[in-house]
Design an enzyme around this catalytic site. Structure first.
Site, PDB file in Angstrom:
ATOM      1  CG  PHE A 159      -6.032   3.861  -3.041  1.00  0.00           C
ATOM      2  CD1 PHE A 159      -4.707   3.890  -3.951  1.00  0.00           C
ATOM      3  CD2 PHE A 159      -6.960   4.395  -3.286  1.00  0.00           C
ATOM      4  CE1 PHE A 159      -4.667   4.871  -4.740  1.00  0.00           C
ATOM      5  CE2 PHE A 159      -7.060   5.579  -4.244  1.00  0.00           C
ATOM      6  CZ  PHE A 159      -5.911   5.931  -4.837  1.00  0.00           C
ATOM      7  CG  ASP A 244     -10.707   5.995   3.234  1.00  0.00           C
ATOM      8  OD1 ASP A 244     -11.862   6.065   2.801  1.00  0.00           O
ATOM      9  OD2 ASP A 244      -9.722   5.992   2.461  1.00  0.00           O
ATOM     10  CE  LYS A 273     -14.107   5.611  -4.416  1.00  0.00           C
ATOM     11  NZ  LYS A 273     -13.940   5.962  -5.976  1.00  0.00           N
TER      12      LYS A 273
END
Length: 416
Positions: A159, A244, A273
């Site tokens: 994802f 990532d 984040k």
């Protein structure tokens, strides 16, 4: 024994509770009328936070083991963090990238020092960081070969975001099908299966993108032999490795970036984040030989790298050092793993624990959504990963006492 509650007091408490619930329902109903329905939100309205706890508009307290999806690493209402933002607000909030600003320079220096990269581009989100990383990889290959038909290898069950570019390298057909055709030239390998990666490499391959620890796909850390093997493939074929670290980076696995635990480095890394601990900010960073492929006009952003967001990132890095966050994560995560392993031993419906540091998942055979809803009723916030994994990504400041409290509430929530 405590004092008996009179009928009058009991009636007052009931009326007050009913009024609170009515107010909460009003907010939820209004939200459903004005917000695009792209989330099936939990039926609570959060109002404030303190430490590792959140409170809804009714005043109900929740132990937070979700951290805004691994965002609030430093917990809520950190006075030093809040003051840094207030000070920056009183200076300047936005200038655009037509000018330099000091917080962006300082934040970029901190990122390059921590990541081992040489150049940084600031974004507003993790998805935008992925978009920039993909563009950089394609531009690097275009400069090298003079053609623009390069391919990228991504991983199944990955994802990376929901924009068209990020969605194109997200290995889940469920997210992709309604929005096809997506970017062409994307091949999907099996995560932790090096041979499946080798089988897809060809002369057109310009990059391999993967999460160092798969998050939404079910909390799968990369196996050392896999990520080291991928790095070797990239080195031998002048292929760029994009890692990532949007969820697993910024200390969550016990090192600032998860790839440090494997003794390798990417060519490009994406982060977001916990980089801002609540203020929207992301970034992609790259080695100089790669970053130099981008020239003025190749990429841009109006808000990315604005002084307020970068002031947040600066303070996050400072507090990580001042409060010894990495050392704390390594200590407390050992205790968390041991408590979760005991749950695996105790309950037949919990089949496995997976994860690194404070990014953990329990594989369950009971409906994970029902466990989550029961946990919310009992005052605990947890989330899912995939279809059968209970995901635990708490603030990095949790203590053993918080872990014990979480386990106690979670066990109550297993009774469906």
């Amino acid at each position: 024994m405590g004092r008996r509650i009179s009928f009058a007091e009991s009636d007052f408490i009931y009326q007050k509770s009913a009024a609170w619930n009515k107010m909460e329902n009003k907010y939820i109903e209004e939200a459903e009328q004005v917000l695009l329905h792209t989330y099936n939100r939990f039926q609570i309205v959060l109002d404030k936070g303190e430490g590792v706890y959140l409170y809804d508009v009714n005043g109900k307290k929740y132990l937070d083991f979700a951290a805004g999806i691994a965002v609030f690493a430093l917990g809520y209402h950190n006075e030093k963090y809040n003051n840094a933002l207030k000070q920056q607000i009183d200076k300047v909030i936005h200038t655009s990238n037509l000018y330099y600003n000091v917080p962006a320079v300082d934040a970029a220096k901190k990122i390059t020092k921590a990541s081992g990269m040489d150049r940084v581009f600031f974004t507003n989100s993790g998805t935008e960081a992925i978009e920039g990383a993909l563009k950089l990889a394609k531009k690097y290959a275009y400069n090298r070969d003079g053609v623009a038909d390069h391919e990228i290898i991504a991983m199944k069950h990955s994802f990376h975001g929901r924009s068209i570019g990020a969605l194109s390298v997200t290995g889940n057909a469920h997210y992709q099908i309604p929005f096809q055709p997506l970017i062409s030239g994307i091949q999907f390998a099996e995560y932790n299966n090096l041979e499946s990666v080798k089988a897809l490499v060809n002369k057109k391959t310009c990059a391999i993108i993967m999460e160092t620890v798969q998050g939404e796909g079910g909390i799968y850390p990369a196996k050392p032999e896999f990520i080291e093997g991928v790095r070797k493939i990239c080195d031998e074929n002048d292929i760029l490795l994009i890692l990532d670290e949007i969820q697993c980076g910024m200390g969550r696995t016990g090192t600032m970036f998860a790839y440090e635990g494997y003794k390798i480095e990417p060519d490009i890394v994406t982060l977001a984040k916990a980089l801002g601990c609540g203020i929207p900010i992301g970034a992609f960073a790259a080695k100089e030989r790669v970053a130099d492929a981008m020239v003025p006009g190749d990429h841009g952003t109006t808000y990315g790298g604005n002084p307020l967001a970068c002031a947040a990132a600066n303070k996050v890095f400072e507090l990580f050092e001042e409060e010894h966050i990495l050392e704390h994560v390594n200590k407390v995560s050992t205790y968390l793993e041991s408590r979760l392993d005991k749950l695996v031993e105790k309950y037949e419906f919990i089949t496995e624990r997976r994860g690194k540091g404070l990014m953990q998942g329990l594989v369950v055979t009971k409906p994970v959504s029902q466990i989550i809803n029961r946990a919310i009723e009992n005052g605990l916030l947890v989330i899912s990963a995939g279809t059968d994994v209970l995901r635990l990504v708490p603030p990095l400041i949790i203590t053993e006492e918080h872990i014990d409290e979480m386990i106690e509430i979670l066990e109550k929530s297993f009774i469906l």
